[in-house]
Enzyme design. Structure first.
Site, PDB file in Angstrom:
ATOM      1  N   ARG A   1      -7.893   1.602   3.610  1.00 54.78           N
ATOM      2  CA  ARG A   1      -6.752   2.534   3.536  1.00 54.78           C
ATOM      3  C   ARG A   1      -5.559   1.987   4.326  1.00 54.78           C
ATOM      4  NH1 ARG A   1      -7.513   8.744   5.263  1.00 54.78           N
ATOM      5  NH2 ARG A   1      -7.411   7.852   7.348  1.00 54.78           N
TER       6      ARG A   1
ATOM      7  N   LYS B   1      -0.530   6.448   5.228  1.00 57.23           N
ATOM      8  CA  LYS B   1      -0.652   7.013   6.587  1.00 57.23           C
ATOM      9  C   LYS B   1       0.377   6.286   7.456  1.00 57.23           C
ATOM     10  CE  LYS B   1      -4.318   8.444   9.775  1.00 57.23           C
ATOM     11  NZ  LYS B   1      -3.987   9.848   9.906  1.00 57.23           N
TER      12      LYS B   1
ATOM     13  N   GLU C   1      -2.391  20.043   1.592  1.00 60.52           N
ATOM     14  CA  GLU C   1      -3.334  19.780   2.693  1.00 60.52           C
ATOM     15  C   GLU C   1      -2.756  20.399   3.954  1.00 60.52           C
ATOM     16  OE1 GLU C   1      -3.495  15.643   3.854  1.00 60.52           O
ATOM     17  OE2 GLU C   1      -1.384  15.344   3.385  1.00 60.52           O
TER      18      GLU C   1
HETATM   19  N1  PMP Z   1      -4.358  14.763   6.129  1.00 62.28           N
HETATM   20  C1  PMP Z   1      -3.537  14.266   7.072  1.00 62.28           C
HETATM   21  C2  PMP Z   1      -2.077  14.504   6.950  1.00 62.28           C
HETATM   22  C3  PMP Z   1      -4.059  13.543   8.153  1.00 62.28           C
HETATM   23  O1  PMP Z   1      -3.254  13.048   9.101  1.00 62.28           O
HETATM   24  C4  PMP Z   1      -5.458  13.349   8.237  1.00 62.28           C
HETATM   25  C5  PMP Z   1      -6.042  12.550   9.377  1.00 62.28           C
HETATM   26  N2  PMP Z   1      -5.861  13.168  10.606  1.00 62.28           N
HETATM   27  C6  PMP Z   1      -6.276  13.901   7.247  1.00 62.28           C
HETATM   28  C7  PMP Z   1      -5.686  14.581   6.186  1.00 62.28           C
HETATM   29  C8  PMP Z   1      -7.755  13.710   7.268  1.00 62.28           C
HETATM   30  O2  PMP Z   1      -8.045  12.376   6.959  1.00 62.28           O
HETATM   31  P1  PMP Z   1      -9.329  11.620   7.537  1.00 62.28           P
HETATM   32  O3  PMP Z   1     -10.511  12.384   7.096  1.00 62.28           O
HETATM   33  O4  PMP Z   1      -9.256  10.265   6.953  1.00 62.28           O
HETATM   34  O5  PMP Z   1      -9.188  11.641   9.027  1.00 62.28           O
END
Ligand code: PMP
Length: 315
Positions: A76, A175, A208
């Site tokens: 990622r 990210k 989200e």
């Molecule tokens: N959405 C956002 C905006 C995030 O920053 C994160 C991580 N903190 C997630 C979802 C969850 O992703 P992950 O399971 O890869 O930590």
């Protein structure tokens, strides 16, 4: 300051011993190819990561010495970099090795890792191509966990007024180091006295939360907003879809939904590297699941903990 002696005497010895101990336990940061003491780990004020939030990152967990879903996180990170047209200074395997080295040298077994790729040192102009070499930072430190009662009693969240940034402006699947969209929505949560805020996309569909993905359950079916609702493709979200739900005899359906559908759900939960799987018991003024963490959320949580407790998958 420890280690600095003004006079020779009994107290000096104590200070020197304290200093040696401090040096030994000083956290080491991997910075552009070298392990340096935390106090020495500094980046330039001309780094575009600082000047423009130009770069990308990952947050990763270490469970009993195993780096959870490490490959998925690395992939990622490199996907984010590619979408930003940022050329990492190291290969994926080099960053893999350097990360393991950073965890080992700091003697960590349960930890949090932050991988950061910055655009690097440039001038004050926006042009990213004036930054010849991207920066690489690897931090591994002790993890700060959420209070255990969050998992027992669930958490309250709000629906943010601020929408998620649209895919065609800045794809949330990147990210990036620019988290202002999430930070401003998180401010709404903090001002409301709750942990998280659900964000809608600019078409009014649920996407989200500020730092977590969202799932809900209705009549025994598990749903989550699809990637084209404009979300970070959460590693925990994917683990729930691929492993946790099937292990509990359920399948996850991706579905574009309005917030009303989530408010009418039997159960709601959030997923993320820090949160793992955490039940939601209230959204704004609407009580979810009778104000208790629902049975499916509980079973998912138990399954998750079971899988990371022993031999957490690193793929
Ligand atoms: N959405 C956002 C905006 C995030 O920053 C994160 C991580 N903190 C997630 C979802 C969850 O992703 P992950 O399971 O890869 O930590």
């Amino acid at each position: 300051m420890a280690g600095m002696t003004k006079s020779v005497g009994k107290t000096d010895i104590v200070e020197v011993v304290a200093s040696a101990k401090e040096t030994k336990s000083m956290l080491k940061i991997w910075l552009d190819g070298r392990l340096v003491d935390k106090d020495e780990a500094k980046v330039s004020v001309f780094d575009h990561g600082l000047l423009y939030g130009d770069g990308c990152f990952e947050g990763i967990r270490v469970y009993s010495g195993r780096i959870f879903k490490f490959r998925s996180h690395l992939e990622r990170l490199f996907r984010s970099a590619e979408k930003l047209r940022l050329k990492p200074a190291y290969t994926i395997d080099e960053i893999d090795r350097a990360t393991r080295e950073t965890v080992t040298v700091n003697e960590l077994t349960d930890a949090y890792i932050r991988l950061v790729l910055t655009r690097g040192f440039g001038d004050l102009g926006l042009n990213p191509f004036n930054c010849p070499t991207s920066g690489t930072i690897i931090i591994a430190d002790k993890i700060q966990l959420y209070p255990p009662e969050f998992y027992e009693t669930g958490v309250a969240v709000v629906v943010a007024d601020r929408p998620r940034i649209p895919i065609k402006c800045l794809d949330p699947s990147v990210k990036s180091l620019n988290y202002l969209n999430s930070i401003l929505a998180k401010t709404e949560a903090i001002e409301a006295g709750v942990l998280e805020a659900i964000m809608l996309n600019t078409d009014g569909y649920v996407s989200e939360c500020t730092g977590d993905n969202l799932f809900f359950i209705k009549d025994g079916v598990v749903y989550t907003p699809p990637t084209d609702s404009g979300i970070l493709h959460g590693i925990t979200r994917q683990f729930v879809i691929d492993d946790i739900a099937p292990a509990c005899g359920l399948e996850v359906q991706e579905k574009m939904v309005r917030i009303d559908e989530v408010l009418a759900a039997d159960e709601v939960f959030l997923t993320g590297t820090a949160a793992e799987i955490i039940g939601v018991t209230k959204i704004d003024e609407t009580v979810i699941s009778g104000g208790k963490v629902g049975p499916i959320t509980r079973s998912f949580n138990e399954e998750f903990r079971r899988r990371v407790a022993a031999d957490a998958p690193e793929d």
